[in-house]
Motif scaffolding. Structure first.
Motif, PDB file in Angstrom:
ATOM      1  N   THR A  90       0.806  -1.218   0.000  1.00  0.00           N
ATOM      2  CA  THR A  90       0.000   0.000   0.000  1.00  0.00           C
ATOM      3  C   THR A  90       0.842   1.271   0.000  1.00  0.00           C
ATOM      4  N   VAL A 117      -2.252 -12.171   4.049  1.00  0.00           N
ATOM      5  CA  VAL A 117      -3.657 -11.821   3.841  1.00  0.00           C
ATOM      6  C   VAL A 117      -4.555 -12.595   4.798  1.00  0.00           C
ATOM      7  N   GLU A 120      -5.667 -10.591   7.684  1.00  0.00           N
ATOM      8  CA  GLU A 120      -6.415  -9.357   7.474  1.00  0.00           C
ATOM      9  C   GLU A 120      -7.897  -9.580   7.798  1.00  0.00           C
ATOM     10  N   ASP A 122     -10.412  -7.849   6.846  1.00  0.00           N
ATOM     11  CA  ASP A 122     -11.250  -7.524   5.699  1.00  0.00           C
ATOM     12  C   ASP A 122     -11.121  -8.617   4.652  1.00  0.00           C
ATOM     13  N   TRP A 125      -9.608  -7.507   1.295  1.00  0.00           N
ATOM     14  CA  TRP A 125      -8.355  -6.750   1.343  1.00  0.00           C
ATOM     15  C   TRP A 125      -7.695  -6.688  -0.038  1.00  0.00           C
ATOM     16  N   ARG A 128      -8.873  -3.805  -2.361  1.00  0.00           N
ATOM     17  CA  ARG A 128      -8.646  -2.396  -2.048  1.00  0.00           C
ATOM     18  C   ARG A 128      -7.855  -1.723  -3.169  1.00  0.00           C
ATOM     19  N   GLN A 153     -11.487 -16.254   1.907  1.00  0.00           N
ATOM     20  CA  GLN A 153     -10.865 -15.156   1.165  1.00  0.00           C
ATOM     21  C   GLN A 153     -10.584 -15.514  -0.293  1.00  0.00           C
TER      22      GLN A 153
END
Length: 290
Positions: A90, A117, A120, A122, A125, A128, A153
Motif C-alpha cells: 500500500t 492476507v 487481514e 477484511d 483486502w 482495495r 478469502q
C-alpha cells in the motif's frame, strides 16, 4: 523421496532466528515446538536427503528487514534458488521499493512478494485500490505474488487475478482447505474458480498441518485424509500449474521433512513421470524463474 530423484524443487520453506526477531504468530501450546531457531544449516541435510536441489525461501513476518536478510541468505547458500519476500503493497512508492530490493546483495534472487492476507480482517483486502495498485507494481517488476489466504478469502483472490491477468498468482497451501473437518465445499468450488484463470498456480504445501494434529494415525491414514484435496487441486490446476512445497519447519508439527516429501509423492502416484516432474520441479522453475 523414494527412488532416486535428485532434481526436486521445494517451492516453499521458511527459516527464522528468534535472537534476531520474534515470530509473533508462534503462540499457544500447539505451536510450541516451533518456538526455536530453524536455520539453513538445519534444513540443508534434510533437503538433500529428500533429493531437493533447489528451494524457494518464503517470508514469515511483515517486517521490512526480513527480505534483505533472506536475499543475503540466498547469496550464501546455493540450495536457495529464489526468495518470496514482503513489502508494504500500500505504500505509494512500492515500485521504487521493489527496485531497491533488487539492487541489494542477493537481489537477483527476489522472485515474488507475499503478504499475510490470512491475518487481514477484511475479506476484500485484495480488492482495495491501494492493494491493487501495489499488485500492479509487482507485476510490472516481473515478480509473482504468493497468496496466503483462508478459504473464505478465495473469492477475493479470484477477483484480483481476474483484473490483473499480467500477474502470476501462486496459491500457497492450496488456500488452507478444511482437512480436519473433512469438508470439501465451498473450498473446492473456490479453488476451481481460481484455477480457471490461466495466471494462477497452486502450491501442494501446508496440507499436513491442516489435519487434526491431536489425533495420532499412520502415514497411510493421513494420506487418505489429504487425497481428496490433492486430487481437487490436480484436477483444477493440472500438474503443469501445481508445485511441491514442504512448508518446513511448520510441517514438523505433523511429520519430518522427509515425511512430508514422501506424502507429496504418495499423493501424486497416479501421475505419469512427466507430470510428476512438473509438480516436483518444472512448475516452480518456470513460475519463479529459478
Amino acid at each position: 523421496m523414494t527412488g532416486t530423484r535428485t532434481d526436486v524443487v521445494d517451492a516453499h520453506h521458511h527459516v527464522w532466528d528468534l535472537s534476531v526477531r520474534d515470530q509473533d504468530w508462534i503462540t499457544g501450546p500447539e505451536l510450541a515446538p516451533l518456538r526455536r531457531n530453524f536455520t539453513m544449516t538445519d534444513l540443508e541435510p534434510e533437503a538433500r536427503a529428500a533429493g531437493v536441489r533447489r528451494t524457494v525461501l518464503v517470508q514469515t513476518v511483515t517486517v521490512a528487514q526480513e527480505t534483505p536478510e533472506f536475499l543475503s541468505l540466498a547469496e550464501e547458500h546455493d540450495l536457495i534458488g529464489g526468495v518470496v519476500g514482503w513489502t508494504d503493497l500500500t505504500r505509494p512508492d512500492v515500485a521504487d521499493e521493489l527496485a531497491r530490493l533488487r539492487e541489494l546483495p542477493g537481489g537477483r534472487y527476489l522472485k515474488g512478494i507475499r503478504h499475510q492476507v490470512q491475518g487481514e480482517p477484511d475479506p476484500e483486502w485484495l480488492s482495495r485500490p491501494d492493494v491493487r495498485r501495489g499488485l500492479g507494481a509487482v507485476a510490472a517488476a516481473g515478480l509473482v505474488y504468493d497468496l496466503v489466504v483462508l478459504p473464505h478469502q478465495l473469492p477475493a483472490c479470484v477477483r484480483a487475478a481476474s483484473v490483473l491477468p499480467e500477474l502470476a498468482f501462486v496459491l500457497d497451501h492450496l488456500g488452507k482447505p478444511p482437512i480436519a473437518s473433512g469438508e470439501l465445499e465451498p473450498w473446492a468450488s473456490h479453488v476451481r474458480a481460481l484455477a480457471a484463470l490461466p495466471n494462477t498456480v497452486g502450491k501442494l504445501s501446508g496440507m499436513v498441518t491442516e489435519t487434526d494434529l491431536t489425533r495420532r494415525r499412520s502415514a497411510q491414514a493421513r494420506r487418505r485424509e489429504l487425497l481428496p484435496y490433492a486430487d481437487t487441486a490436480l484436477d483444477a490446476f493440472g500438474p503443469g500449474r501445481l508445485m511441491f512445497g514442504s512448508d518446513w519447519p511448520v510441517c514438523t508439527l505433523a511429520t519430518t521433512y522427509g515425511g512430508v516429501a514422501l506424502m507429496a509423492e504418495g499423493l501424486t502416484l497416479d501421475l505419469s513421470g512427466d507430470e510428476r516432474a512438473q509438480v516436483f520441479e518444472g512448475t516452480a522453475e518456470r513460475v519463479y524463474r529459478l
